[in-house]
Enzyme design. Structure first.
Site, PDB file in Angstrom:
ATOM      1  N   ASP A 142      -9.151  -1.720   2.333  1.00  0.00           N
ATOM      2  CA  ASP A 142      -8.891  -1.153   3.652  1.00  0.00           C
ATOM      3  C   ASP A 142      -9.952  -1.552   4.670  1.00  0.00           C
ATOM      4  O   ASP A 142      -9.822  -1.238   5.853  1.00  0.00           O
ATOM      5  CB  ASP A 142      -8.820   0.373   3.555  1.00  0.00           C
ATOM      6  CG  ASP A 142      -7.721   0.829   2.610  1.00  0.00           C
ATOM      7  OD1 ASP A 142      -6.668   0.178   2.594  1.00  0.00           O
ATOM      8  OD2 ASP A 142      -7.927   1.815   1.883  1.00  0.00           O
ATOM      9  N   ASP A 156       0.817  -1.203   0.000  1.00  0.00           N
ATOM     10  CA  ASP A 156       0.000   0.000   0.000  1.00  0.00           C
ATOM     11  C   ASP A 156       0.857   1.262   0.000  1.00  0.00           C
ATOM     12  O   ASP A 156       0.605   2.198  -0.760  1.00  0.00           O
ATOM     13  CB  ASP A 156      -0.917  -0.019   1.229  1.00  0.00           C
ATOM     14  CG  ASP A 156      -2.257   0.645   0.967  1.00  0.00           C
ATOM     15  OD1 ASP A 156      -2.630   0.755  -0.212  1.00  0.00           O
ATOM     16  OD2 ASP A 156      -2.926   1.048   1.933  1.00  0.00           O
TER      17      ASP A 156
END
Length: 382
Positions: free
Chosen positions: A277, A231
């Site tokens: 997420d 990420d």
């Protein structure tokens, strides 16, 4: 996983409000109230699939362990166990997929790619939303109405060599769920409305948390650690993540308009949160709930600790993103919070060895627990 971003691309592919941050004339600048409403709504929408998906994962795990159908889980709805090997490979596979999508959007027409993706997610979204609605439909379906049983059977061969390919049993309740989900699917394909997008996104997230099971806490740490690096690299190191997120017209993100108070349901200045997420920390939180159940202490200490840690991590992400006006890799904040707080708690309680040594994919679960048992109905698949 996808980042938290301000002024994200609107679901219908029209121009977004990102120029408002850069001060471009003529762009609408969201009010403080509208921005707070958008962020708060994203936070609430992220918590719902994690909480209820974790609860349903307990029943799903028990159903798998006992190989029973008293909760009527489909075989296709049974949990998929993630091993340490799967966890180690996942960031590499995700990186290849992300970069491949980036190249596709650069080389081919975005319109045709999104048309193909819309059809694909139309089918997946209907099935996911139908499965999500199933427990609710069991509660509200009138007892006076007949609940007829149906079967869809595909076989191969004949006589003694006949082999079942698909043997899908369903009932009237399943058909109603499928019908309602289809209406949402048509709405999404035709209008790309942000509410339809969020309904599908929430369904995907809840199903992911419920049906993707980490087998150990160590596996969870490997997965979250790898995706932490993934990420950070793709958000801060390149523009690939943000470009794909803005170009990808599919319900892989939750969006909420920051100008809802001014423009109503026709608002177009969106904040967004990627489903990764939600699902990635969510399956780790669900694992800790199953660990709580395995301890047989009638407490959910690790579950609530990790759940509160998720709120803290996502809140911190939103604060940093709003302060610096730049897309943030949410896992940069979520991974340390969701892993660190439960591990410190286990260390304090002297249960760290037990936490990391046990498998929690097929653990013996109590027959009675303070957590509400999910009641699923309808179909079975053999």
């Amino acid at each position: 996983m996808a980042d938290v971003e301000q002024n994200a691309a609107v679901p219908d592919g029209s121009s977004n409000g990102s120029d408002a941050v850069n001060g471009t004339a003529g762009r609408f600048v969201s009010s403080a109230e509208g921005t707070a409403l958008a962020y708060g709504s994203l936070l609430l929408m992220a918590l719902l699939p994690i909480f209820f998906g974790a609860l349903r994962s307990v029943g799903c795990s028990k159903s798998k362990r006992e190989n029973r159908t008293d909760w009527a889980y489909n075989a296709s709805d049974m949990p998929e166990t993630i091993t340490s090997r799967d966890a180690a490979r996942f960031p590499i596979i995700a990186s290849c997929t992300l970069f491949g999508l980036y190249l596709f959007f650069k080389i081919f027409s975005q319109e045709y790619i999104n048309l193909l993706l819309s059809m694909y997610f139309f089918v997946l979204g209907i099935l996911a939303l139908s499965h999500t609605m199933s427990p609710f439909m069991c509660r509200v379906f009138p007892a006076q109405l007949p609940n007829k049983q149906y079967q869809l059977l595909f076989t191969q061969g004949s006589g003694e060599s006949k082999e079942e390919i698909v043997n899908y049993e369903f009932d009237t309740k399943d058909l109603i769920c499928l019908g309602i989900s289809s209406v949402v699917g048509v709405w999404y394909v035709l209008k790309k409305h942000w509410i339809a997008n969020n309904l599908f996104g929430l369904a995907f997230a809840l199903n992911g948390v419920e049906l993707l099971h980490l087998n150990t806490v160590s596996t969870g740490c490997i997965l979250l650690g790898g995706l932490f690096v993934y990420d950070v690299f793709w958000v801060f190191g390149t523009n690939v993540m943000v470009t794909v997120a803005k170009s990808f017209e599919a319900p892989i993100k939750l969006v909420f308009p920051q100008d809802l108070l001014e423009k109503g349901l026709g608002a177009s200045n969106f904040a967004m949160l990627g489903l990764g997420d939600i699902v990635i920390p969510g399956i780790f939180i669900a694992l800790l709930l199953r660990f709580d159940v395995s301890l047989k202490k009638n407490t959910r200490t690790y579950f609530y600790t990790s759940f509160l840690a998720y709120i803290f991590g996502l809140g911190l992400t939103i604060f940093v993103m709003h302060t610096f006006k730049h897309a943030q890799p949410a896992l940069l904040y979520l991974v340390p919070a969701c892993v660190g707080f439960p591990v410190l708690l286990a260390l304090f309680k002297g249960e760290l060895t037990e936490m990391f040594s046990e498998r929690h994919d097929s653990v013996h679960l109590e027959e009675k627990t303070k957590m509400p048992r999910p009641q699923l109905c309808g179909s079975t698949l053999n």
